[in-house]
Design an enzyme around this catalytic site. Structure first.
Site, PDB file in Angstrom:
ATOM      1  N   ASP A  90     -11.684  -2.156  -9.513  1.00 16.88           N
ATOM      2  CA  ASP A  90     -10.638  -2.970  -9.701  1.00 16.88           C
ATOM      3  C   ASP A  90     -11.064  -4.246 -10.396  1.00 16.88           C
ATOM      4  OD1 ASP A  90      -8.846  -1.131  -8.454  1.00 16.88           O
ATOM      5  OD2 ASP A  90      -9.507  -2.036  -6.647  1.00 16.88           O
ATOM      6  N   ASP A 115       2.132   3.351  -3.025  1.00 13.42           N
ATOM      7  CA  ASP A 115       1.457   2.224  -2.157  1.00 13.42           C
ATOM      8  C   ASP A 115       2.232   2.071  -0.848  1.00 13.42           C
ATOM      9  OD1 ASP A 115       0.010   2.216  -3.976  1.00 13.42           O
ATOM     10  OD2 ASP A 115       0.218   0.036  -4.803  1.00 13.42           O
TER      11      ASP A 115
END
Length: 238
Positions: free
Chosen positions: A127, A8
């Site tokens: 998500d 990330d």
């Protein structure tokens, strides 16, 4: 099963978040390309990349680091975060990214995702917070059930679905097998589990459940999972 180690990107650095909160970012490397190279050396074929700044800004924000990663490793790259238009998709493909993840836009403009999936290698990112779809870098929770969104893309031509249990993400609390299975059943598509993976037992559970793939993040960075062992298990060698 396919294991995709994750990087990330936030402000050009490799970080991990807890529950998707940007102010929880813990920096693991100032040179993310070196981490990518290490994953390759451990036996990975894929790398899951997220432009965190881009997810919030709605446009690419870590291009320099993404280019460095592409130039320094031979991994297949899967990238998400801030991809909202065809121009960005084409730019990343030209850069050498193998497939793109469309998340927030899948909720707001599903027709766009269908059009892009007909032309390019697209993965839908779902998500969820308590089973409801989260968007805009997880900053907002919609009124749509994650399973309903997965069902909507069953015949859209996307390559896979990545489902993340936001409440477990970065918490090392164990993967949510039931949630992952529900997304796989609703969509009928290859489904990649994300959020909370802790150790080799999670890998075993996912294999036993017949899940297509999983993303490994903090479990690697914090040393609770031996990634080389996980690759061997996923290949049926352990």
């Amino acid at each position: 099963m396919v294991i995709l180690p994750a990087i990330d990107l936030k402000d050009g650095k490799a970080v991990r978040l807890s529950k998707g909160l940007m102010d929880s970012a813990k920096i693991y490397s100032d040179e993310p390309w070196q981490v990518a190279k290490h994953f390759e050396e451990l036996g990975s074929e894929w790398l899951h990349l997220v432009d965190l700044n881009g997810a919030f800004a709605g446009e690419p924000k870590n291009l320099e680091q993404i280019r460095k990663i592409r130039e320094n490793c031979n991994l297949k790259l899967e990238l998400g975060g801030g991809i909202r238009d065809e121009e960005t998709i084409r730019m990343y493909l030209d850069l050498g990214v193998e497939r793109l993840i469309l998340g927030s836009v899948a909720v707001k403009d599903p027709d766009f995702v269908r059009k892009m999936a007909a032309k390019y290698p697209i993965v839908v990112g779902i998500d969820a917070v308590d089973g409801m779809v989260a968007v805009e870098g997880w900053a907002e929770v919609s009124k749509m059930k994650a399973t309903d969104l997965a069902r909507a893309f069953a015949d859209a031509g996307v390559e896979a679905i990545i489902c993340t249990d936001v409440g477990r993400d970065g918490m090392l609390s164990g993967i949510n097998i039931d949630f992952t299975r529900s997304i796989a059943e609703a969509s009928g598509l290859p489904t990649i589990a994300s959020g909370g993976l802790r150790d080799i037992e999670d890998i075993r559970k996912l294999i036993e459940a017949g899940i297509y793939g999983t993303i490994v993040g903090k479990a690697f960075y914090e040393g609770t999972l031996d990634l080389a062992e996980a690759f061997r298990l996923a290949r049926g060698e352990a």
